[in-house]
Design an enzyme around this catalytic site. Structure first.
Site, PDB file in Angstrom:
ATOM      1  N   ASP A   1       0.908  -1.166   0.000  1.00 45.07           N
ATOM      2  CA  ASP A   1       0.000   0.000   0.000  1.00 45.07           C
ATOM      3  C   ASP A   1       0.941   1.208   0.000  1.00 45.07           C
ATOM      4  O   ASP A   1       1.200   1.794   1.021  1.00 45.07           O
ATOM      5  CB  ASP A   1      -0.956  -0.020   1.196  1.00 45.07           C
ATOM      6  CG  ASP A   1      -0.260  -0.135   2.542  1.00 45.07           C
ATOM      7  OD1 ASP A   1       0.875  -0.665   2.595  1.00 45.07           O
ATOM      8  OD2 ASP A   1      -0.829   0.316   3.551  1.00 45.07           O
TER       9      ASP A   1
ATOM     10  N   HIS B   1       9.707  -0.395   8.974  1.00 43.24           N
ATOM     11  CA  HIS B   1       8.817  -1.549   8.998  1.00 43.24           C
ATOM     12  C   HIS B   1       8.953  -2.424   7.746  1.00 43.24           C
ATOM     13  O   HIS B   1       9.335  -3.589   7.818  1.00 43.24           O
ATOM     14  CB  HIS B   1       7.347  -1.101   9.089  1.00 43.24           C
ATOM     15  CG  HIS B   1       6.998  -0.284  10.278  1.00 43.24           C
ATOM     16  ND1 HIS B   1       7.001  -0.787  11.563  1.00 43.24           N
ATOM     17  CD2 HIS B   1       6.599   1.004  10.381  1.00 43.24           C
ATOM     18  CE1 HIS B   1       6.628   0.160  12.405  1.00 43.24           C
ATOM     19  NE2 HIS B   1       6.375   1.256  11.715  1.00 43.24           N
TER      20      HIS B   1
END
Length: 319
Positions: free
Chosen positions: A11, A246
């Site tokens: 995303d 991340h």
């Protein structure tokens, strides 16, 4: 060196952009495609960001596929305000990039997963760093791929630390707990790279200055978007002292699992009640041997961050 065939499922926000750069720069990676998802922004924005970043980084040959635009249990999707705070309205810290010449592929992201699983089988690594909607849909459409895919290394979840959306829920899992539960309960060989380890891998503006000092287009743009991310962390997580890497950590662990210590655990995702979205051991399989699903609980921070900086700085120096 044997190269792994890798598909990123993104995303495409800021740490996803860093994940793309890592996958392009890592010598053991052959990035065969990007499947886009909703999350940090709408799916069409993620598609365009991915195409634009690939072209800027000198890899317009990598195809981009449109994934599903909302979760498996909803009819639409709206970006959460906290996502816009962290990633900007355009997903990449309001940094403007040249519109790529290449267009999104006509094949769907779900069908690309299925095609690649049959073609590459054990060589194929899938790295989802957004919701697990696309992967769950691919498994539903062709259950056989569970036995074909080499490994799934996902960024999501939290086992030993609190969540970042609720006390127990991490953002990617929170977008579609039902899809995540299907993936976790499947027989896929899977490693969860959760907040347990990603929030230990941090970048500061001293690091991004090295990219800015290269005086290249990609060095400047990546410094700009990452500085935006670092500033957002000063608001959302001031105790960390930097921004968490991340998504690139998931890419790194896909090709070098020795970067993290893991535990094998039969896992599930809660889909109802106060703990909806929690990633945790499945009490109904507590006495079954755990052989498929691992959760990372520790990370070699220095080795990862130094490798990350070396790979990305070398890549940005060229473009």
């Amino acid at each position: 060196m044997a190269k792994y065939k890798m598909i990123l499922d993104l995303d495409t926000g800021i740490d996803d952009a860093l994940a793309i750069a890592y996958a392009l720069a890592a010598p053991e990676c052959d990035l065969i495609g990007i499947v886009c998802s909703y999350g940090n922004l709408l799916v069409d924005g993620a598609v365009q960001n991915s195409l634009n970043l690939l072209e800027m980084l000198g890899h317009p040959e990598v195809p981009v596929f449109r994934g599903l635009s909302h979760s498996s249990t909803t009819d639409s999707f709206s970006v959460m305000p906290v996502s816009q705070l962290i990633h900007g309205k355009n997903g990449i810290g309001e940094v403007e990039l040249k519109q790529a010449d290449r267009q999104v592929e006509s094949m769907s992201g779900v069908d690309f997963f299925i095609e690649a699983a049959h073609k590459y089988q054990g060589q194929l690594l899938i790295v989802p760093t957004g919701p697990l909607t696309n992967l769950a849909a691919a498994i539903k459409k062709d259950p056989e791929i569970v036995d074909l895919i080499g490994h799934v290394t996902l960024m999501g979840g939290a086992l030993t630390v609190p969540g970042n959306v609720t006390a127990v829920t991490e953002a990617n899992i929170n977008q579609d707990p039902e899809a995540a539960d299907e993936v976790f309960r499947s027989k896929l060989p899977l490693t969860m790279i959760g907040l347990d380890v990603t929030t230990r891998t941090l970048l500061t503006k001293q690091d991004t200055k090295k990219w800015r000092d290269l005086n290249t287009l990609s060095g400047q743009k990546y410094a700009d978007l990452t500085d935006y991310y670092i500033d957002a962390y000063k608001v959302t997580s001031p105790h960390l002292g930097g921004c968490a890497l991340h998504d690139p950590l998931a890419v790194a662990c896909a090709v070098d699992p020795s970067l993290v210590q893991t535990i094998y655990l039969n896992m599930k995702v809660d889909t109802e009640g106060a703990f909806r979205g929690r990633t945790i051991g499945d009490e109904t399989r507590i006495n079954d041997e755990a052989r498929q699903t691992q959760a990372a609980v520790n990370v070699d921070v220095d080795r990862f961050v130094s490798t990350f900086m070396r790979y990305l700085t070398d890549l940005f120096a060229k473009h």
